[in-house]
Design a protein around this motif. Sequence first.
Motif, PDB file in Angstrom:
ATOM      1  N   GLY A 161      -0.376  20.823  26.197  1.00 40.33           N
ATOM      2  CA  GLY A 161      -1.005  21.016  27.495  1.00 40.33           C
ATOM      3  C   GLY A 161      -1.091  19.770  28.344  1.00 40.33           C
ATOM      4  N   ASN A 162      -1.364  18.624  27.725  1.00 41.66           N
ATOM      5  CA  ASN A 162      -1.512  17.391  28.497  1.00 41.66           C
ATOM      6  C   ASN A 162      -0.199  16.639  28.677  1.00 41.66           C
ATOM      7  OD1 ASN A 162      -1.128  16.002  26.024  1.00 41.66           O
ATOM      8  ND2 ASN A 162      -3.336  15.922  25.651  1.00 41.66           N
ATOM      9  N   ARG A 163       0.915  17.308  28.349  1.00 36.91           N
ATOM     10  CA  ARG A 163       2.232  16.692  28.518  1.00 36.91           C
ATOM     11  C   ARG A 163       3.080  17.390  29.575  1.00 36.91           C
ATOM     12  NH1 ARG A 163       4.434  11.912  26.638  1.00 36.91           N
ATOM     13  NH2 ARG A 163       3.489  11.326  24.674  1.00 36.91           N
ATOM     14  N   CYS A 164       2.682  18.580  29.962  1.00 28.69           N
ATOM     15  CA  CYS A 164       3.539  19.342  30.869  1.00 28.69           C
ATOM     16  C   CYS A 164       3.030  19.260  32.304  1.00 28.69           C
ATOM     17  CB  CYS A 164       3.659  20.790  30.419  1.00 28.69           C
ATOM     18  SG  CYS A 164       2.128  21.724  30.503  1.00 28.69           S
ATOM     19  N   THR A 165       3.888  19.671  33.216  1.00 30.49           N
ATOM     20  CA  THR A 165       3.561  19.676  34.631  1.00 30.49           C
ATOM     21  C   THR A 165       4.286  20.826  35.293  1.00 30.49           C
ATOM     22  OG1 THR A 165       3.460  18.268  36.613  1.00 30.49           O
ATOM     23  CG2 THR A 165       5.475  18.163  35.321  1.00 30.49           C
ATOM     24  N   LYS A 166       3.734  21.348  36.371  1.00 30.07           N
ATOM     25  CA  LYS A 166       4.437  22.399  37.094  1.00 30.07           C
ATOM     26  C   LYS A 166       5.602  21.766  37.839  1.00 30.07           C
ATOM     27  CE  LYS A 166       4.022  26.340  40.192  1.00 30.07           C
ATOM     28  NZ  LYS A 166       3.162  27.196  41.045  1.00 30.07           N
TER      29      LYS A 166
ATOM     30  N   ARG B 295      -5.128  12.229  22.453  1.00 27.98           N
ATOM     31  CA  ARG B 295      -4.837  13.635  22.173  1.00 27.98           C
ATOM     32  C   ARG B 295      -3.339  13.941  22.241  1.00 27.98           C
ATOM     33  NH1 ARG B 295      -9.647  12.834  21.718  1.00 27.98           N
ATOM     34  NH2 ARG B 295     -11.365  14.044  22.653  1.00 27.98           N
ATOM     35  N   GLY B 296      -2.519  12.936  21.984  1.00 24.80           N
ATOM     36  CA  GLY B 296      -1.086  13.154  22.090  1.00 24.80           C
ATOM     37  C   GLY B 296      -0.584  13.103  23.515  1.00 24.80           C
ATOM     38  N   GLU B 297      -1.395  12.544  24.431  1.00 26.85           N
ATOM     39  CA  GLU B 297      -1.046  12.563  25.845  1.00 26.85           C
ATOM     40  C   GLU B 297      -0.091  11.453  26.253  1.00 26.85           C
ATOM     41  OE1 GLU B 297      -4.497   9.713  25.525  1.00 26.85           O
ATOM     42  OE2 GLU B 297      -3.931  11.626  24.616  1.00 26.85           O
ATOM     43  N   MET B 298       0.114  10.447  25.382  1.00 26.48           N
ATOM     44  CA  MET B 298       1.008   9.350  25.726  1.00 26.48           C
ATOM     45  C   MET B 298       1.760   8.886  24.489  1.00 26.48           C
ATOM     46  SD  MET B 298      -1.949   6.474  26.419  1.00 26.48           S
ATOM     47  CE  MET B 298      -0.806   5.340  27.200  1.00 26.48           C
TER      48      MET B 298
ATOM     49  N   GLU C 133      13.378  11.801  19.557  1.00 28.56           N
ATOM     50  CA  GLU C 133      12.475  12.285  20.590  1.00 28.56           C
ATOM     51  C   GLU C 133      11.216  11.445  20.610  1.00 28.56           C
ATOM     52  OE1 GLU C 133      12.223  16.027  18.765  1.00 28.56           O
ATOM     53  OE2 GLU C 133      13.770  16.953  19.989  1.00 28.56           O
ATOM     54  N   ALA C 134      10.650  11.293  21.808  1.00 31.06           N
ATOM     55  CA  ALA C 134       9.415  10.527  21.945  1.00 31.06           C
ATOM     56  C   ALA C 134       8.331  11.132  21.062  1.00 31.06           C
ATOM     57  CB  ALA C 134       8.966  10.521  23.402  1.00 31.06           C
ATOM     58  N   HIS C 135       7.518  10.277  20.454  1.00 34.74           N
ATOM     59  CA  HIS C 135       6.502  10.753  19.514  1.00 34.74           C
ATOM     60  C   HIS C 135       5.178  10.069  19.803  1.00 34.74           C
ATOM     61  CE1 HIS C 135       5.044  12.628  15.921  1.00 34.74           C
ATOM     62  NE2 HIS C 135       4.650  11.476  15.444  1.00 34.74           N
ATOM     63  N   THR C 136       4.094  10.792  19.773  1.00 38.42           N
ATOM     64  CA  THR C 136       2.798  10.235  20.162  1.00 38.42           C
ATOM     65  C   THR C 136       1.857   9.999  19.005  1.00 38.42           C
ATOM     66  OG1 THR C 136       1.806  12.399  20.474  1.00 38.42           O
ATOM     67  CG2 THR C 136       2.926  11.441  22.365  1.00 38.42           C
ATOM     68  N   GLY C 137       2.301  10.083  17.791  1.00 39.53           N
ATOM     69  CA  GLY C 137       1.389   9.815  16.700  1.00 39.53           C
ATOM     70  C   GLY C 137       0.848  11.050  16.043  1.00 39.53           C
TER      71      GLY C 137
END
Length: 448
Positions: free
Chosen positions: A246-251, A419-422, A433-437
């Motif tokens: 949810g905190n990674r996507c954008t319209k 929260r995996g946002e960055m 692929e990018a990974h946030t932990g």
Amino acid sequence: MSGDDLECTNNPSERRGSLSMHSGEDLERSSSSFERRQSLSYSKRPIPVSVMPNRPACGARNFVDLEPAIKMHAVARASQGTHGEADIDRKVLLIYCGGTLGMHTDPVTGAFQANPGFVEHVVQSFPQFENPKMPILSFTSFDPPLDSSDMQFEHYTALATTVAENMDEYHGIVIAHGTDTMAWSASALSFSLENLRKPVVFTGAQLPLEIIRSDALTNLIDSCIVAAYSDVPEVMVVFDSNVFRGNRCTKSSCFGINGFSSYNYPRLGNAGTKVVVNPRRHLPMPTEPFSSKCNFHQGVVVLKLFPGVGRFLAGMLNDDNIRGVVLEAFGSGDAPSYDGVVDSLDRVCKAGVVVVVVTNCQEGHVILETYNAGLALKNAGATSGGDMTTEAAFTKLSWLLANEPNVDRVRALMSTDLRGEMSLLGTECPEGEAHTGGNPAFRHRVIF
């Protein structure tokens, strides 16, 4: 807590101008009547006029029961041999906020408008919701339903409070929401809900259900399935067969059915002929107990840099109510060196305002040390937002300012993955692929 914050409370004596919600019927297979009714509420503090110009103080909006009760077929799933005993009576709470998904055409204007009876209509009209593989649904709704452009901080608080209060009683929660600000709301809830252990799924549609080519029904069914069966402990967006963090996507489109994108992190799963999730991409099950912090500070603004912005920037920042700035800078975090842009930002940083820099590009990572134009922002006191979306940076900063009194601590946390946002710069998944932990076992060092 400052007067700009919204505060959760379960104390009736503290409920000022409250939004209240009564849960919808528990749709037990043995009965269609009410067996339980639970009252949830939160209180809000006034919105400063200087922070929300030309907007009146928000009046009460109620969560209400949708009647009559919707009865689901009583089918013992264990006998189907499909999911097994552990999946019998999977329960999902569906919260209908409003948005295109449930709108209908105004016969006078021809424009789409909110439809308060949407949830009733869907479950009564479509046989898919009677399928024994579908979870048992309970419902609640904003009254009246909202266009998502009307979503504000108190609605984030209401949603987070409702999710937190109902978390123990459902296997997952689906939030039907308008698409325009869905990524903002999903990001807000991802920070409010700490150590989340169950799926919270946002969904919506590009076309209303009444339109013959509507994507609403498929998105809603996919969301219910992901909420009931995935056990992914995250806030997600399910849209056009994609499962996004949810905190990674954008319209990304107001025209295409594939309305959402996640540029800096791969999707968590997808709904094709099978609905699948990738365990290497979603966050692990937390070890600490679930908790919620539903407060948001309203003194956060988003500023987008453009050529010549320096002529206006000092005036734009000349508001004592501003406590945080999300700065959409050029490229990897660059700002103009003329017209006092850096001086204006230096002034507000010294005054205790938290300035977070994100990129105006769809894809990429802010590295303020790359160019002198970015290094100047760092020296002025700005903080890198990494590869966060604007939506994630805005809601994260608002949430931190409401819950963390130390400004230096807020600055440090804005550059920390919560929260995996960055992404953790210099790490990647095995597939590159990018990974946030989400799981340290899959971090790999980047050597070139």
